[in-house]
Write a protein that holds these residues in place. Structure first.
Motif, PDB file in Angstrom:
ATOM      1  N   VAL B 116      20.926  38.756   5.278  1.00  5.02           N
ATOM      2  CA  VAL B 116      21.053  37.662   5.038  1.00  5.02           C
ATOM      3  C   VAL B 116      21.743  36.691   5.790  1.00  5.02           C
ATOM      4  O   VAL B 116      21.548  36.102   6.730  1.00  5.02           O
ATOM      5  N   LEU B 117      22.837  37.321   5.506  1.00  2.00           N
ATOM      6  CA  LEU B 117      24.091  35.816   6.103  1.00  2.00           C
ATOM      7  C   LEU B 117      24.197  36.631   7.744  1.00  2.00           C
ATOM      8  O   LEU B 117      23.746  35.242   8.703  1.00  2.00           O
ATOM      9  N   THR B 118      24.157  38.312   8.480  1.00  2.00           N
ATOM     10  CA  THR B 118      24.019  38.487   9.362  1.00  2.00           C
ATOM     11  C   THR B 118      22.279  38.127   9.561  1.00  2.00           C
ATOM     12  O   THR B 118      22.999  36.446  11.397  1.00  2.00           O
ATOM     13  N   ILE B 119      21.171  37.315   9.788  1.00  2.00           N
ATOM     14  CA  ILE B 119      20.247  36.187  10.250  1.00  2.00           C
ATOM     15  C   ILE B 119      20.615  35.332  10.214  1.00  2.00           C
ATOM     16  O   ILE B 119      20.356  34.665  11.765  1.00  2.00           O
ATOM     17  N   TYR B 120      20.974  34.551   9.195  1.00  2.00           N
ATOM     18  CA  TYR B 120      21.939  33.165   9.465  1.00  2.00           C
ATOM     19  C   TYR B 120      22.703  32.892  10.531  1.00  2.00           C
ATOM     20  O   TYR B 120      22.127  31.835  11.123  1.00  2.00           O
ATOM     21  N   LEU B 121      23.563  33.875  10.390  1.00  2.00           N
ATOM     22  CA  LEU B 121      24.671  33.506  11.714  1.00  2.00           C
ATOM     23  C   LEU B 121      24.201  33.724  13.176  1.00  2.00           C
ATOM     24  O   LEU B 121      24.697  33.001  13.802  1.00  2.00           O
ATOM     25  N   ILE B 122      23.480  34.357  13.301  1.00  2.00           N
ATOM     26  CA  ILE B 122      22.818  35.020  14.336  1.00  2.00           C
ATOM     27  C   ILE B 122      21.692  34.291  14.796  1.00  2.00           C
ATOM     28  O   ILE B 122      21.563  33.622  15.996  1.00  2.00           O
ATOM     29  N   GLY B 123      20.732  33.750  13.445  1.00  2.00           N
ATOM     30  CA  GLY B 123      19.723  33.453  14.120  1.00  2.00           C
ATOM     31  C   GLY B 123      19.634  31.777  13.878  1.00  2.00           C
ATOM     32  O   GLY B 123      19.370  31.887  14.555  1.00  2.00           O
ATOM     33  N   PHE B 124      21.089  31.109  13.810  1.00  3.78           N
ATOM     34  CA  PHE B 124      20.955  29.558  13.917  1.00  3.78           C
ATOM     35  C   PHE B 124      21.529  29.666  14.476  1.00  3.78           C
ATOM     36  O   PHE B 124      22.154  29.224  16.188  1.00  3.78           O
ATOM     37  N   GLY B 125      23.653  30.819  14.939  1.00  2.00           N
ATOM     38  CA  GLY B 125      24.589  30.063  15.560  1.00  2.00           C
ATOM     39  C   GLY B 125      24.382  29.965  17.261  1.00  2.00           C
ATOM     40  O   GLY B 125      24.591  29.631  18.005  1.00  2.00           O
ATOM     41  N   PRO B 127      21.133  30.502  18.560  1.00  2.00           N
ATOM     42  CA  PRO B 127      20.608  29.433  19.651  1.00  2.00           C
ATOM     43  C   PRO B 127      21.236  28.094  19.574  1.00  2.00           C
ATOM     44  O   PRO B 127      20.808  27.495  20.319  1.00  2.00           O
ATOM     45  N   GLY B 128      22.115  27.759  18.112  1.00  2.00           N
ATOM     46  CA  GLY B 128      22.930  26.728  18.845  1.00  2.00           C
ATOM     47  C   GLY B 128      23.960  26.637  19.297  1.00  2.00           C
ATOM     48  O   GLY B 128      24.409  25.184  20.147  1.00  2.00           O
ATOM     49  N   LEU B 129      24.888  27.925  20.758  1.00  2.00           N
ATOM     50  CA  LEU B 129      25.135  27.780  21.517  1.00  2.00           C
ATOM     51  C   LEU B 129      24.546  26.793  22.902  1.00  2.00           C
ATOM     52  O   LEU B 129      25.327  26.472  23.829  1.00  2.00           O
ATOM     53  N   GLY B 130      23.456  26.617  22.848  1.00  2.00           N
ATOM     54  CA  GLY B 130      22.622  25.453  23.577  1.00  2.00           C
ATOM     55  C   GLY B 130      21.681  26.027  24.421  1.00  2.00           C
ATOM     56  O   GLY B 130      21.218  25.874  25.801  1.00  2.00           O
ATOM     57  N   LEU B 131      20.659  27.511  23.820  1.00  2.00           N
ATOM     58  CA  LEU B 131      19.737  28.245  24.804  1.00  2.00           C
ATOM     59  C   LEU B 131      19.012  27.379  25.087  1.00  2.00           C
ATOM     60  O   LEU B 131      17.957  26.859  23.798  1.00  2.00           O
ATOM     61  N   PRO B 132      18.207  27.785  25.818  1.00  2.00           N
ATOM     62  CA  PRO B 132      16.584  26.668  26.286  1.00  2.00           C
ATOM     63  C   PRO B 132      16.260  27.381  25.494  1.00  2.00           C
ATOM     64  O   PRO B 132      16.580  28.301  25.590  1.00  2.00           O
ATOM     65  N   ILE B 140      13.435  35.713  18.172  1.00  2.00           N
ATOM     66  CA  ILE B 140      14.438  37.081  19.351  1.00  2.00           C
ATOM     67  C   ILE B 140      15.830  37.216  19.046  1.00  2.00           C
ATOM     68  O   ILE B 140      16.205  38.825  18.064  1.00  2.00           O
ATOM     69  N   TRP B 141      16.228  35.820  17.670  1.00  2.00           N
ATOM     70  CA  TRP B 141      17.594  36.526  17.317  1.00  2.00           C
ATOM     71  C   TRP B 141      17.568  36.670  15.769  1.00  2.00           C
ATOM     72  O   TRP B 141      18.447  37.519  15.316  1.00  2.00           O
ATOM     73  N   GLY B 142      16.403  36.792  15.287  1.00  2.00           N
ATOM     74  CA  GLY B 142      16.228  37.073  14.263  1.00  2.00           C
ATOM     75  C   GLY B 142      16.144  38.515  14.502  1.00  2.00           C
ATOM     76  O   GLY B 142      16.983  39.583  13.487  1.00  2.00           O
TER      77      GLY B 142
END
Ligand SMILES: Nc1ncnc2c1ncn2[C@@H]1O[C@H](COP(=O)(O)OP(=O)(O)OP(=O)(O)O)[C@@H](O)[C@H]1O
Ligand SMILES: [Mg+2]
Lengths: 245, 269, 269
Positions: B116-125, B127-132, B140-142
């Protein structure tokens, strides 16, 4: 540069503090058959494994057709395909049929074509009386059959020299004969062979030369007639007394 | 029918009878006794409401397709990456030492962190870097998070399989002149993979269930859809529907895998 | 505007307040002749401006003075006190007559404390990132990617009122929705207005509340009530005064001033 087919010059090998080979010198001529005899732990297997560089040697050199194959850093693939080796425990690949075991290396290493290769492999199976077992998997074969497949597998690479490490030692007595027959056949065809064995009768019958190993050195060597009936060294005499009774 | 076959047939008939009678007795006890409990009417109303079942089943089944899709495209990625990591961890050449370290760290990190943590960190983190869009999609990130975690597990399973293959097999291949690569590919891996199929099947069943964790970062898959229905209808039957749908898929899948394994084994004896 | 309102409230009080005061709140307050009102610690925008309820600035501060007036208390008879949110909804004796800090009226809370009739019904509001340049119209909203919290009533509003062209993403809590907004995975999220205001001011950097729906667009909106001790006799007086404020439009005026004009959150049509 030594001129024999295979030459060993003062080969040393240790495992940790265990100095197993303490200076082995040996020459094997083309077409010659040499039997290594000696007590358990005397270093026969180690010597064979050092020849095809499965174990890197510590000191000395191993020469094949005048090429130093013990040179550190040498690409060993091309060397190993010229030296066939068969182990006591067969080591067939259990997930492949006998035929697949045999054709794998020629296909991958020698880049041989499928149909011609299969025909050649089948001929080999035929030659050693295993044609009807070709499609079976190792666990469907007897020990003797598996060991013969292992020999065929090595032969399929068209080796220039064959090493055998007590290839009958794990077999039931009634199966030993069929495997020894394979060796007789190879001998008759003129294959250069070096074999470690406890089958003294067989060594006496077929070997050109017998080498007795003890304590990591070759203590005595000579034609089987001389070694078995008239050993010169006390240690050889003692060993033969225990095994030939 | 010879004597032995006759005996075995009789034995089989006897044990089938015993099994049938005892199963029927237990089922009958459940069916008869559970409705007698004081809480049964409420439990039935909130967990086994036929109307809610029929109403939510089609939508939940459609939501389950999302789980199946994510699963389907995750598996090949997981197997590929898992294999790569396993091979990196087993690299022998001294020059490949950094690769081995990387493999070890990778496995430690992704097996050590809850999915769950990996999903949160990667799933939000990420894309949060600014991917369009659409490259910031939670799908994708999940999926990436699932692939990272599960490939770490699969890599360990594969590595244990590879290490369980006796050194004599490798020696035999090397002595035939096969390269390290061919030895791994034709001799070691096929045996190792076969050996770890059951363990990997368990992994995949676990993955099928963990796909639902992607709902934490947005996708409305079956578990989320069931939760939405639960809030909407104030009834837990949608969860029962979801459980049933999972079982309909996972039970045959595991049975089929067992069947394949048995067939493979039978073929060689 | 404030002046106008105060005048309106005062004149109403002159007409009806005195009568109420005599018949109703006499002897029922904590301190005779004073009305003790609790607010949050701190109290914040747009409910109380600058944490200074005495100024009467902000929605709840303004409602408090209007209510006091309607109940027959002069401006200086209003005494302010502070409580934490959780402290206030615990059962037991209180050091306030009424407490106002956006308490939602729920059945559970109603068992241990008393609530007045609602003084505010929270409409749904749209949270966006300010930089995105989105328009507060239904047409524009159909093209947005929506995020909502699963357990709230926002999802039905999105699905039935907005009907967006791509399916919304659903999350467990507010923080996750905000995270998805930061990651650019959703354009807009639907919350009740107080939550949206709070998130835009405190949680989502660069957040903006794009617009609010009329309260009746929501099936089951949140109602805010003034909190009193269980069985407080003052409740009837408070309810009567609130009814007056609703009837004469004072409450609506305060709401327009502090929750629409002051916050700049237009009504979506
Ligand atoms: N890989 C290894 N690591 C450590 N020690 C080894 C290894 N291989 C062999 N040895 C040691 O080297 C010595 C010689 O062993 P080797 O197998 O060569 O003897 P052998 O003559 O073949 O005996 P046998 O007749 O029992 O096969 C033994 O003491 C053995 O323990
Ligand atoms: Mg040996």
């Amino acid at each position: 540069m030594p001129e024999a087919k295979l030459s060993l010059r003062s080969v040393h090998k240790s495992f940790g503090g265990n100095h197993v080979l303490r200076g082995i010198d040996m020459d094997v001529a083309t077409g010659e058959m040499i039997c290594l005899i000696g007590a358990s732990g005397s270093g026969k297997s180690t010597l064979l494994r050092c020849i095809n560089q499965l174990e890197p040697i510590d000191d000395g050199s191993v020469w094949l057709d005048g090429q130093d194959i013990s040179e550190p850093g040498l690409d060993l693939g091309p060397v190993r395909r010229r030296i066939g080796i068969v182990f006591q425990s067969y080591n067939l690949f259990p997930h492949m049929s006998a035929l697949e075991n045999v054709v794998l290396a020629p296909r991958r290493v020698l880049q041989e074509d499928g149909d011609a290769l299969n025909a050649r492999a089948e001929a080999l199976f035929d030659r050693f009386g295993l044609a009807q077992h070709m499609r079976k998997y190792p666990d469907q074969l007897s020990g003797g059959q598996q060991q013969r497949v292992a020999v065929i597998r090595a032969l399929a690479m068209r080796p220039e020299i064959m090493l055998f490490d007590e290839i009958t030692a794990a077999l039931d007595p009634e199966l030993v004969g069929e495997v020894l027959n394979v060796l007789r056949q190879l001998r008759a065809e003129g294959m250069t062979m070096l074999l470690a064995t406890h089958e003294m009768g067989f060594a006496r019958e077929l070997a050109d030369r017998v080498c007795f190993m003890d304590g990591g050195v070759i203590v005595e060597e000579g034609p089987p007639g001389q070694i078995f009936s008239d050993p010169k060294v006390a240690r050889t005499q003692a060993f033969l007394r225990t095994v030939l009774r | 029918m010879n004597r032995r076959q006759a005996y075995e047939t009789a034995q089989r008939r006897r044990s089938l009878t015993v099994a049938g009678i005892s199963t029927a007795a237990v089922l009958a006890a459940i069916i008869l006794l559970v409705p007698l409990t004081p809480g049964w009417p409420q439990v039935r109303a909130s967990f086994f409401d036929g109307g809610v079942f029929a109403q939510t089943f089609p939508t939940l089944l459609r939501a389950f397709l999302i789980d199946v899709m994510i699963f389907a495209w995750s598996v090949p990625l997981i197997l590929t990456l898992g294999l790569a990591i396993a091979l990196a961890r087993g690299a022998r050449a001294p020059a490949l030492f950094p690769l081995r370290i990387f493999g070890a760290v990778y496995v430690d990190v992704f097996r050590g962190v809850p999915v769950v943590l990996t999903i949160y960190l990667i799933g939000f983190g990420v894309p949060g870097l600014g991917l369009p869009r659409p490259w910031n999609s939670p799908y994708i990130w999940g999926t990436v998070a699932l692939v990272l975690t599960y490939s770490a597990y699969i890599a360990e399973v594969l590595r244990s399989g590879i290490e369980s293959i006796h050194a004599s097999q490798r020696n035999a291949a090397i002595c035939l002149g096969l390269s390290e690569r061919d030895t791994m590919r034709y001799v070691i891996l096929p045996q190792a993979v076969r050996r770890v199929v059951p363990a990997n099947m368990n992994m995949l069943v676990a993955l099928q269930k963990d796909v639902a964790l992607l709902s934490f970062i947005g996708p409305v898959e079956i578990l989320r859809q069931a939760g939405i229905y639960k809030s909407l209808l104030a009834n837990f039957t949608p969860y029962v529907v979801a459980a049933v749908i999972f079982l309909i898929v996972t039970v045959p899948a595991t049975r089929y895998a067992d069947h394949l394994l048995n067939r493979d084994r039978d073929a060689r004896s | 505007m404030w002046k106008y309102l105060t005048t309106a409230v005062l004149s109403t009080a002159l007409m009806s307040g005195a009568a109420l005061a005599q018949s109703c709140s006499d002897g029922k307050t904590l301190v005779d002749g004073k009305l003790t009102i609790a607010t949050g610690n701190p109290a914040y925008y747009p409910w109380v401006i600058d944490d200074a309820p005495e100024s009467g600035q902000g929605y709840e501060a303004a409602v408090a003075y209007a209510l006091a007036d309607a109940m027959g208390f002069a401006k200086e008879d209003v005494v302010w006190t502070r409580t934490s949110f959780d402290q206030a909804i615990q059962p037991g004796a209180k050091d306030f007559d009424i407490n106002m800090q956006q308490f939602s009226i729920t059945a559970d809370r109603d068992k241990v404390v008393d609530f007045s009739e609602p003084y505010y019904t929270a409409p749904m509001a749209v949270l966006v990132r300010a930089g995105d340049g989105l328009a507060p119209t239904l047409d524009a909203m159909k093209e947005m990617k929506w995020g909502v919290v699963a357990s709230t009533t926002a999802l039905p509003v999105v699905m039935n009122t907005i009907v967006p062209s791509s399916s919304p993403l659903v999350y467990d809590d507010n923080a996750n929705v905000v995270e998805a907004m930061k990651a650019g995975q959703v354009d807009a999220a639907l919350f009740d207005l107080p939550t949206a205001l709070y998130l835009s001011a405190v949680v989502l950097e660069g957040g903006q509340v794009l617009g609010q729906f009329a309260p009746d667009a929501t099936a089951d909106p949140d109602h805010f009530g003034m909190l009193m001790t269980e069985g407080n006799p003052l409740k009837t007086c408070v309810d009567a005064a609130l009814a007056t404020l609703k009837e004469n439009g004072v409450l609506a005026g305060i709401e327009a001033k502090w929750l629409q004009e002051a916050t700049g959150v237009p009504l979506i049509k």
